[in-house]
Motif scaffolding. Structure first.
Motif, PDB file in Angstrom:
ATOM      1  N   GLU A  64     -60.707 -43.231 138.394  1.00  0.00           N
ATOM      2  CA  GLU A  64     -61.786 -42.270 138.652  1.00  0.00           C
ATOM      3  C   GLU A  64     -61.510 -41.391 139.879  1.00  0.00           C
ATOM      4  O   GLU A  64     -62.229 -40.440 140.139  1.00  0.00           O
ATOM      5  CB  GLU A  64     -63.112 -43.004 138.856  1.00  0.00           C
ATOM      6  N   GLU A  65     -60.465 -41.741 140.634  1.00  0.00           N
ATOM      7  CA  GLU A  65     -60.169 -41.027 141.876  1.00  0.00           C
ATOM      8  C   GLU A  65     -59.361 -39.754 141.619  1.00  0.00           C
ATOM      9  O   GLU A  65     -58.349 -39.782 140.920  1.00  0.00           O
ATOM     10  CB  GLU A  65     -59.375 -41.943 142.820  1.00  0.00           C
ATOM     11  N   VAL A  66     -59.805 -38.645 142.191  1.00  0.00           N
ATOM     12  CA  VAL A  66     -59.035 -37.406 142.141  1.00  0.00           C
ATOM     13  C   VAL A  66     -57.956 -37.504 143.218  1.00  0.00           C
ATOM     14  O   VAL A  66     -58.256 -37.638 144.401  1.00  0.00           O
ATOM     15  CB  VAL A  66     -59.937 -36.171 142.380  1.00  0.00           C
ATOM     16  N   VAL A  67     -56.684 -37.470 142.781  1.00  0.00           N
ATOM     17  CA  VAL A  67     -55.558 -37.628 143.709  1.00  0.00           C
ATOM     18  C   VAL A  67     -54.694 -36.373 143.798  1.00  0.00           C
ATOM     19  O   VAL A  67     -53.688 -36.357 144.504  1.00  0.00           O
ATOM     20  CB  VAL A  67     -54.690 -38.848 143.331  1.00  0.00           C
ATOM     21  N   GLY A  68     -55.105 -35.317 143.107  1.00  0.00           N
ATOM     22  CA  GLY A  68     -54.379 -34.056 143.172  1.00  0.00           C
ATOM     23  C   GLY A  68     -55.216 -32.954 142.563  1.00  0.00           C
ATOM     24  O   GLY A  68     -56.110 -33.224 141.760  1.00  0.00           O
ATOM     25  N   LEU A  85     -52.547 -26.136 145.804  1.00  0.00           N
ATOM     26  CA  LEU A  85     -51.945 -27.297 145.157  1.00  0.00           C
ATOM     27  C   LEU A  85     -51.863 -28.408 146.193  1.00  0.00           C
ATOM     28  O   LEU A  85     -51.327 -28.219 147.282  1.00  0.00           O
ATOM     29  CB  LEU A  85     -50.545 -26.949 144.647  1.00  0.00           C
ATOM     30  N   CYS A  86     -52.419 -29.556 145.852  1.00  0.00           N
ATOM     31  CA  CYS A  86     -52.329 -30.680 146.776  1.00  0.00           C
ATOM     32  C   CYS A  86     -52.293 -31.992 146.012  1.00  0.00           C
ATOM     33  O   CYS A  86     -52.878 -32.113 144.933  1.00  0.00           O
ATOM     34  CB  CYS A  86     -53.463 -30.660 147.795  1.00  0.00           C
ATOM     35  N   VAL A  87     -51.568 -32.951 146.589  1.00  0.00           N
ATOM     36  CA  VAL A  87     -51.461 -34.301 146.037  1.00  0.00           C
ATOM     37  C   VAL A  87     -51.679 -35.259 147.196  1.00  0.00           C
ATOM     38  O   VAL A  87     -51.146 -35.054 148.294  1.00  0.00           O
ATOM     39  CB  VAL A  87     -50.077 -34.532 145.395  1.00  0.00           C
ATOM     40  N   HIS A  88     -52.456 -36.306 146.951  1.00  0.00           N
ATOM     41  CA  HIS A  88     -52.742 -37.291 147.996  1.00  0.00           C
ATOM     42  C   HIS A  88     -51.420 -37.746 148.632  1.00  0.00           C
ATOM     43  O   HIS A  88     -50.452 -38.025 147.916  1.00  0.00           O
ATOM     44  CB  HIS A  88     -53.479 -38.494 147.392  1.00  0.00           C
ATOM     45  N   PRO A  89     -51.371 -37.829 149.958  1.00  0.00           N
ATOM     46  CA  PRO A  89     -50.120 -38.201 150.644  1.00  0.00           C
ATOM     47  C   PRO A  89     -49.473 -39.486 150.115  1.00  0.00           C
ATOM     48  O   PRO A  89     -48.247 -39.563 150.030  1.00  0.00           O
ATOM     49  CB  PRO A  89     -50.549 -38.357 152.103  1.00  0.00           C
ATOM     50  N   ARG A  90     -50.253 -40.464 149.699  1.00  0.00           N
ATOM     51  CA  ARG A  90     -49.659 -41.720 149.236  1.00  0.00           C
ATOM     52  C   ARG A  90     -48.986 -41.589 147.867  1.00  0.00           C
ATOM     53  O   ARG A  90     -48.241 -42.473 147.457  1.00  0.00           O
ATOM     54  CB  ARG A  90     -50.703 -42.847 149.231  1.00  0.00           C
ATOM     55  N   LEU A  91     -49.231 -40.474 147.174  1.00  0.00           N
ATOM     56  CA  LEU A  91     -48.662 -40.285 145.839  1.00  0.00           C
ATOM     57  C   LEU A  91     -47.685 -39.107 145.757  1.00  0.00           C
ATOM     58  O   LEU A  91     -47.226 -38.768 144.659  1.00  0.00           O
ATOM     59  CB  LEU A  91     -49.789 -40.101 144.820  1.00  0.00           C
TER      60      LEU A  91
END
Length: 165
Positions: A64-68, A85-91
């Protein structure tokens, strides 16, 4: 059993998660330029909500988490302006950014008639530049952002979609 990241059209319910993710992801960019007034950090939640209605917006989800996320809109000259454009740092580093770009590019051509793609990134943002060049973008110029940051302008013809890593 692990979950996989899925790419889908963003909904109005995603606005707050996109807003928070964007703020997290662009901290590194702000630090790189010593400028914490860059657009992704000062954009309001209401503005994100407006973009969800008017623009072509995709998200990457892990459960359910938006990661990008990524946004795009066709400009008067027929170019699709792709941004934030962005992607969670952990991914980061797993091809999610390229998958988001591919989804946005495809929709912008098929649904909105884009003739080419255009995006901007800061001149010191080497990771961004590597990704964009790897998926076919070429530098066509520079511009000065409203926040004073020198931006590299990159373009590629429509139909030349990003490939996933």
């Amino acid at each position: 059993m692990g979950m996989s990241v899925t790419i889908s059209v963003a909904t109005e319910q995603d606005a707050e998660q996109i807003f928070r993710l964007q703020y997290l992801c662009f901290q590194g960019e702000a630090a790189l330029y010593g400028n914490y007034r860059i657009d992704p950090l000062v954009q309001s939640l209401d503005s994100v909500r407006q973009e969800l209605v008017s623009d072509c917006v995709f998200v990457a989800r892990l459960g359910e988490e938006v990661v990008g996320s990524v946004r795009g809109a066709v400009t008067e000259d027929g170019a699709a302006a792709i941004g934030k454009l962005c992607v969670h740092p952990r991914l980061q580093g797993h091809g999610i950014g390229a998958r988001l770009l591919r989804a946005a590019e495809s929709a912008l051509v098929e649904e909105r008639g884009a003739k080419k793609f255009r995006l901007f990134t800061g001149h010191r943002s080497e990771g961004n530049l590597r990704l964009y060049r790897r998926v076919g973008y070429e530098t066509v110029g520079t511009s000065k952002g409203a926040d004073g940051v020198t931006m590299i302008v990159l373009e590629k013809p429509a139909g030349t979609y990003a490939t996933t890593a």
